[in-house]
Design a protein around this motif. Structure first.
Motif, PDB file in Angstrom:
ATOM      1  N   GLU A  96       0.873  -1.057  -0.002  1.00  0.00           N
ATOM      2  CA  GLU A  96       0.119  -0.118  -0.116  1.00  0.00           C
ATOM      3  C   GLU A  96       0.945   1.182  -0.014  1.00  0.00           C
ATOM      4  OE1 GLU A  96      -4.422   1.134   2.039  1.00  0.00           O
ATOM      5  OE2 GLU A  96      -2.781   0.183   3.525  1.00  0.00           O
ATOM      6  N   LEU A  97       0.374   2.084  -0.538  1.00  0.00           N
ATOM      7  CA  LEU A  97       1.088   3.524  -0.741  1.00  0.00           C
ATOM      8  C   LEU A  97       1.182   3.993   0.799  1.00  0.00           C
ATOM      9  CD1 LEU A  97      -0.103   5.150  -3.920  1.00  0.00           C
ATOM     10  CD2 LEU A  97       2.057   4.140  -3.437  1.00  0.00           C
ATOM     11  N   PRO A  98       2.198   4.735   1.035  1.00  0.00           N
ATOM     12  CA  PRO A  98       2.004   5.444   2.333  1.00  0.00           C
ATOM     13  C   PRO A  98       0.963   6.364   2.685  1.00  0.00           C
ATOM     14  CG  PRO A  98       4.234   5.903   1.191  1.00  0.00           C
ATOM     15  CD  PRO A  98       3.308   5.191   0.266  1.00  0.00           C
ATOM     16  N   GLN A  99       0.492   6.117   3.724  1.00  0.00           N
ATOM     17  CA  GLN A  99      -0.780   6.840   4.331  1.00  0.00           C
ATOM     18  C   GLN A  99      -0.979   6.875   5.684  1.00  0.00           C
ATOM     19  OE1 GLN A  99      -4.283   5.478   1.790  1.00  0.00           O
ATOM     20  NE2 GLN A  99      -4.169   3.360   2.819  1.00  0.00           N
ATOM     21  N   GLN A 100      -1.849   7.712   6.264  1.00  0.00           N
ATOM     22  CA  GLN A 100      -1.898   7.936   7.688  1.00  0.00           C
ATOM     23  C   GLN A 100      -2.288   6.200   8.221  1.00  0.00           C
ATOM     24  OE1 GLN A 100      -4.080  11.379   7.820  1.00  0.00           O
ATOM     25  NE2 GLN A 100      -2.319  12.576   8.520  1.00  0.00           N
ATOM     26  N   VAL A 101      -3.054   5.515   7.636  1.00  0.00           N
ATOM     27  CA  VAL A 101      -3.531   4.469   8.403  1.00  0.00           C
ATOM     28  C   VAL A 101      -3.482   3.460   7.334  1.00  0.00           C
ATOM     29  CG1 VAL A 101      -5.596   3.284   8.925  1.00  0.00           C
ATOM     30  CG2 VAL A 101      -5.448   5.679   9.541  1.00  0.00           C
ATOM     31  N   ARG A 102      -2.824   2.184   7.575  1.00  0.00           N
ATOM     32  CA  ARG A 102      -2.483   1.268   6.774  1.00  0.00           C
ATOM     33  C   ARG A 102      -3.746   0.232   6.742  1.00  0.00           C
ATOM     34  NH1 ARG A 102       2.903  -2.207   7.093  1.00  0.00           N
ATOM     35  NH2 ARG A 102       2.735  -3.222   4.946  1.00  0.00           N
ATOM     36  N   THR A 103      -4.041  -0.522   5.776  1.00  0.00           N
ATOM     37  CA  THR A 103      -5.416  -1.182   5.479  1.00  0.00           C
ATOM     38  C   THR A 103      -4.995  -2.320   6.441  1.00  0.00           C
ATOM     39  OG1 THR A 103      -6.216  -0.392   3.543  1.00  0.00           O
ATOM     40  CG2 THR A 103      -6.734  -2.480   4.127  1.00  0.00           C
ATOM     41  N   ASN A 104      -5.879  -2.785   7.108  1.00  0.00           N
ATOM     42  CA  ASN A 104      -5.370  -3.814   8.050  1.00  0.00           C
ATOM     43  C   ASN A 104      -6.503  -5.023   8.526  1.00  0.00           C
ATOM     44  OD1 ASN A 104      -6.835  -3.105  10.922  1.00  0.00           O
ATOM     45  ND2 ASN A 104      -5.904  -1.372  10.210  1.00  0.00           N
TER      46      ASN A 104
ATOM     47  N   GLY B 227      -9.705  12.047  12.969  1.00  0.00           N
ATOM     48  CA  GLY B 227      -9.180  13.249  12.606  1.00  0.00           C
ATOM     49  C   GLY B 227      -9.781  13.743  11.423  1.00  0.00           C
ATOM     50  N   ASP B 228      -8.965  13.960  10.619  1.00  0.00           N
ATOM     51  CA  ASP B 228      -9.454  14.645   9.260  1.00  0.00           C
ATOM     52  C   ASP B 228      -9.594  13.216   8.112  1.00  0.00           C
ATOM     53  OD1 ASP B 228      -6.693  14.012   8.594  1.00  0.00           O
ATOM     54  OD2 ASP B 228      -6.285  15.681   7.595  1.00  0.00           O
ATOM     55  N   LEU B 229      -9.566  12.274   8.607  1.00  0.00           N
ATOM     56  CA  LEU B 229      -9.717  11.112   7.656  1.00  0.00           C
ATOM     57  C   LEU B 229     -11.268  10.405   7.848  1.00  0.00           C
ATOM     58  CD1 LEU B 229      -6.389   9.173   8.490  1.00  0.00           C
ATOM     59  CD2 LEU B 229      -7.043  10.556   6.310  1.00  0.00           C
ATOM     60  N   THR B 230     -11.596   9.663   6.865  1.00  0.00           N
ATOM     61  CA  THR B 230     -12.914   8.919   6.947  1.00  0.00           C
ATOM     62  C   THR B 230     -12.362   7.396   6.694  1.00  0.00           C
ATOM     63  OG1 THR B 230     -14.308  10.809   6.192  1.00  0.00           O
ATOM     64  CG2 THR B 230     -15.252   8.505   6.074  1.00  0.00           C
ATOM     65  N   LEU B 231     -12.645   6.511   7.787  1.00  0.00           N
ATOM     66  CA  LEU B 231     -12.066   5.270   7.662  1.00  0.00           C
ATOM     67  C   LEU B 231     -13.505   4.433   7.547  1.00  0.00           C
ATOM     68  CD1 LEU B 231      -9.426   5.067  10.238  1.00  0.00           C
ATOM     69  CD2 LEU B 231      -9.072   5.611   7.918  1.00  0.00           C
ATOM     70  N   TYR B 232     -13.344   3.235   6.628  1.00  0.00           N
ATOM     71  CA  TYR B 232     -14.202   2.277   6.377  1.00  0.00           C
ATOM     72  C   TYR B 232     -13.772   1.105   7.130  1.00  0.00           C
ATOM     73  CZ  TYR B 232     -17.198  -1.162   4.085  1.00  0.00           C
ATOM     74  OH  TYR B 232     -18.009  -2.302   4.128  1.00  0.00           O
ATOM     75  N   THR B 233     -14.689   0.491   7.952  1.00  0.00           N
ATOM     76  CA  THR B 233     -14.479  -0.611   8.894  1.00  0.00           C
ATOM     77  C   THR B 233     -15.742  -1.519   8.968  1.00  0.00           C
ATOM     78  OG1 THR B 233     -13.562  -1.019  11.265  1.00  0.00           O
ATOM     79  CG2 THR B 233     -15.478   0.280  11.004  1.00  0.00           C
ATOM     80  N   MET B 234     -15.443  -2.857   9.136  1.00  0.00           N
ATOM     81  CA  MET B 234     -16.324  -3.972   9.068  1.00  0.00           C
ATOM     82  C   MET B 234     -15.977  -4.664  10.100  1.00  0.00           C
ATOM     83  SD  MET B 234     -13.968  -4.966   6.840  1.00  0.00           S
ATOM     84  CE  MET B 234     -14.540  -3.363   5.831  1.00  0.00           C
ATOM     85  N   THR B 235     -16.868  -5.461  10.886  1.00  0.00           N
ATOM     86  CA  THR B 235     -16.619  -6.276  12.029  1.00  0.00           C
ATOM     87  C   THR B 235     -17.708  -7.326  12.087  1.00  0.00           C
ATOM     88  OG1 THR B 235     -15.690  -4.759  13.462  1.00  0.00           O
ATOM     89  CG2 THR B 235     -16.525  -6.590  14.597  1.00  0.00           C
ATOM     90  N   ARG B 236     -17.175  -8.674  12.191  1.00  0.00           N
ATOM     91  CA  ARG B 236     -17.781  -9.761  12.160  1.00  0.00           C
ATOM     92  C   ARG B 236     -17.598 -10.415  13.686  1.00  0.00           C
ATOM     93  NH1 ARG B 236     -17.863 -15.660  11.373  1.00  0.00           N
ATOM     94  NH2 ARG B 236     -19.906 -16.399  10.336  1.00  0.00           N
ATOM     95  N   TYR B 237     -18.746 -10.599  14.631  1.00  0.00           N
ATOM     96  CA  TYR B 237     -18.456 -11.228  15.658  1.00  0.00           C
ATOM     97  C   TYR B 237     -19.244 -12.443  15.736  1.00  0.00           C
ATOM     98  CZ  TYR B 237     -17.441  -6.936  18.237  1.00  0.00           C
ATOM     99  OH  TYR B 237     -16.764  -6.037  18.524  1.00  0.00           O
TER     100      TYR B 237
END
Length: 177
Positions: free
Chosen positions: A60-68, A128-138
């Motif tokens: 991944e290109l350098p960004q503030q949050v790495r896809t994980n 902060g100034d980012l919009t992050l997408y997240t998903m969770t499965r329990y």
């Protein structure tokens, strides 16, 4: 004031005799099936943080949050008369407290096959100034008086590139014994 616990973990603690986060795969009676393509993902040691699996996109290109993607497994000792499905009343609580939370979907499924219920939730939140997408499965698995709460969560800043991939991986992550 609500009687619903603030997280699925608090709900599990409330009905369990004891709980313990599992960070060593050698201590579980089976394995976690997660489809991480080694040409895309690099595994990171997350044991000290209590993660059974922690992986990030390698190129991944350098960004503030790495896809994980992270996988957390919690072992609980319970009375066999406890209804583990009740923990799902709190499955969406934590995400809904995130700043700027916008929910895409939130689904709970009843016990079937080898699990005692599962949920899937996705959406975006502000970091902060980012919009992050997240998903969770329990998913909860019970064998006698031992229960396992499996959490699989994926997060990305680049939803267009990784959102569907993360949804698929997280949705299909399971505990197999």
């Amino acid at each position: 004031m609500s009687d619903t616990p603030a997280s699925i973990y608090a709900a599990l603690d409330a009905i369990a005799i004891s709980t313990h986060r599992v960070a060593d795969p050698r201590t579980i009676p089976g394995h976690i099936r997660i489809d991480l393509d080694p040409s895309t993902w690099i595994e990171i040691d997350g044991a000290e943080a209590g993660y059974l699996i922690l992986a990030a996109v390698e190129d991944e290109l350098p960004q503030q949050v790495r896809t994980n993607i992270l996988v957390v497994l919690t072992r609980a000792i319970v009375d066999t008369s406890v209804d583990l499905f009740t923990v799902f009343d709190s499955a969406f609580a934590e995400a809904r407290q995130l700043p700027g939370w916008t929910e895409d979907q939130a689904v709970i499924r009843p016990p079937a096959y080898r699990h005692s219920g599962w949920s899937f939730q996705s959406g975006t939140f502000a970091a902060g100034d980012l919009t992050l997408y997240t998903m969770t499965r329990y998913a909860v698995y019970q064998r006698g008086n031992v229960a396992y709460l499996l959490q699989a969560t994926g997060t990305t800043e680049d939803r267009a590139r990784f959102g569907t991939l993360l949804d698929t991986i997280v949705y299909n992550t399971v505990f197999e014994d």
